[in-house]
Motif scaffolding. Structure first.
Motif, PDB file in Angstrom:
ATOM      1  N   LEU A 176       0.699  -0.905   0.169  1.00 40.15           N
ATOM      2  CA  LEU A 176      -0.063   0.097   0.037  1.00 40.15           C
ATOM      3  C   LEU A 176       1.243   0.877   0.246  1.00 40.15           C
ATOM      4  O   LEU A 176       0.104   3.101  -1.085  1.00 40.15           O
ATOM      5  N   GLY A 177       1.634   1.369   0.551  1.00 41.27           N
ATOM      6  CA  GLY A 177       3.049   2.211   0.676  1.00 41.27           C
ATOM      7  C   GLY A 177       3.656   3.009  -0.578  1.00 41.27           C
ATOM      8  O   GLY A 177       4.024   3.638  -0.945  1.00 41.27           O
ATOM      9  N   PHE A 178       3.905   1.401  -1.212  1.00 40.80           N
ATOM     10  CA  PHE A 178       4.484   1.748  -2.249  1.00 40.80           C
ATOM     11  C   PHE A 178       3.702   2.300  -3.348  1.00 40.80           C
ATOM     12  O   PHE A 178       4.065   3.249  -4.037  1.00 40.80           O
ATOM     13  N   TRP A 179       2.549   1.640  -3.379  1.00 44.52           N
ATOM     14  CA  TRP A 179       1.805   2.391  -3.983  1.00 44.52           C
ATOM     15  C   TRP A 179       1.255   3.242  -4.359  1.00 44.52           C
ATOM     16  O   TRP A 179       1.137   4.480  -5.179  1.00 44.52           O
ATOM     17  N   ALA A 180       1.048   3.389  -2.946  1.00 42.95           N
ATOM     18  CA  ALA A 180       0.943   5.659  -2.751  1.00 42.95           C
ATOM     19  C   ALA A 180       1.820   6.385  -2.851  1.00 42.95           C
ATOM     20  O   ALA A 180       1.667   7.317  -3.878  1.00 42.95           O
TER      21      ALA A 180
ATOM     22  N   ALA B 113      12.988   6.455  -2.979  1.00 42.64           N
ATOM     23  CA  ALA B 113      11.687   5.847  -1.683  1.00 42.64           C
ATOM     24  C   ALA B 113      10.835   5.395  -2.370  1.00 42.64           C
ATOM     25  O   ALA B 113      10.638   3.918  -2.475  1.00 42.64           O
ATOM     26  N   ILE B 114      10.892   4.881  -3.859  1.00 38.28           N
ATOM     27  CA  ILE B 114       9.815   4.629  -4.306  1.00 38.28           C
ATOM     28  C   ILE B 114      11.198   3.634  -4.990  1.00 38.28           C
ATOM     29  O   ILE B 114      10.397   2.324  -5.372  1.00 38.28           O
ATOM     30  N   ILE B 115      11.868   3.832  -5.850  1.00 39.97           N
ATOM     31  CA  ILE B 115      12.367   2.117  -6.600  1.00 39.97           C
ATOM     32  C   ILE B 115      13.190   1.462  -5.221  1.00 39.97           C
ATOM     33  O   ILE B 115      13.347   0.111  -5.961  1.00 39.97           O
TER      34      ILE B 115
ATOM     35  N   VAL C  64      14.272   1.518   4.324  1.00 40.45           N
ATOM     36  CA  VAL C  64      14.672   2.514   3.834  1.00 40.45           C
ATOM     37  C   VAL C  64      13.882   3.753   3.303  1.00 40.45           C
ATOM     38  O   VAL C  64      13.803   4.835   3.706  1.00 40.45           O
ATOM     39  N   GLY C  65      13.521   3.174   2.565  1.00 38.64           N
ATOM     40  CA  GLY C  65      12.060   3.993   1.375  1.00 38.64           C
ATOM     41  C   GLY C  65      11.154   4.485   2.938  1.00 38.64           C
ATOM     42  O   GLY C  65      10.865   5.896   2.277  1.00 38.64           O
TER      43      GLY C  65
END
Length: 131
Positions: free
Chosen positions: A28-32, A83-85, A107-108
């Motif tokens: 969810l955090g990644f997609w946000a 952070a996305i990567i 870390v992201g």
């Protein structure tokens, strides 16, 4: 506001999933970050430059609040991209590893939190206009 909202959603998801190493919250955090915050960063940056040019600022004697905005926008965008990567790779590893904790996601999460803090300072500077 979309940028701050997307980052807030991501940071909240990452922080809730930190202790539990939840794959769902990490995803969810990644997609946000990817679907909300990254496009919102581009929208913010383009609109900021357009308004900057429209108002006739030249760069020689800009108010402090504009400088704070530029200082937050550029490095914050770089932090957001990194952070996305990192979270994307981390979520992929978590999914393949059966949900094992990922240092890259953490870390992201830290980088996203730093970017969010910078943007909150910029929002304060733009509204309070300290000179």
């Amino acid at each position: 506001m979309l940028l701050v909202g997307g980052l807030t959603t991501a940071v909240t998801s990452f922080s809730l999933g930190w202790r539990r190493d939840s794959l769902t919250l990490s995803r969810l955090g990644f997609w946000a970050l990817l679907v909300v915050a990254f496009p919102a960063w581009w929208l913010m940056r383009i609109a900021a430059q357009w308004i900057y040019d429209k108002e006739g600022f030249s760069g020689s004697i800009d108010p402090n609040w504009i400088e704070i905005g530029f200082i937050a926008a550029e490095p914050g965008g770089l932090l957001l991209l990194i952070a996305i990567i990192l979270t994307g790779i981390g979520v992929r590893r978590m999914r393949r590893g059966g949900g094992e904790p990922s240092t890259l996601v953490r870390v992201g999460a830290v980088l996203s939190t730093i970017a969010l803090a910078a943007y909150l300072v910029a929002v304060w500077a733009m509204t309070a206009k300290p000179d």
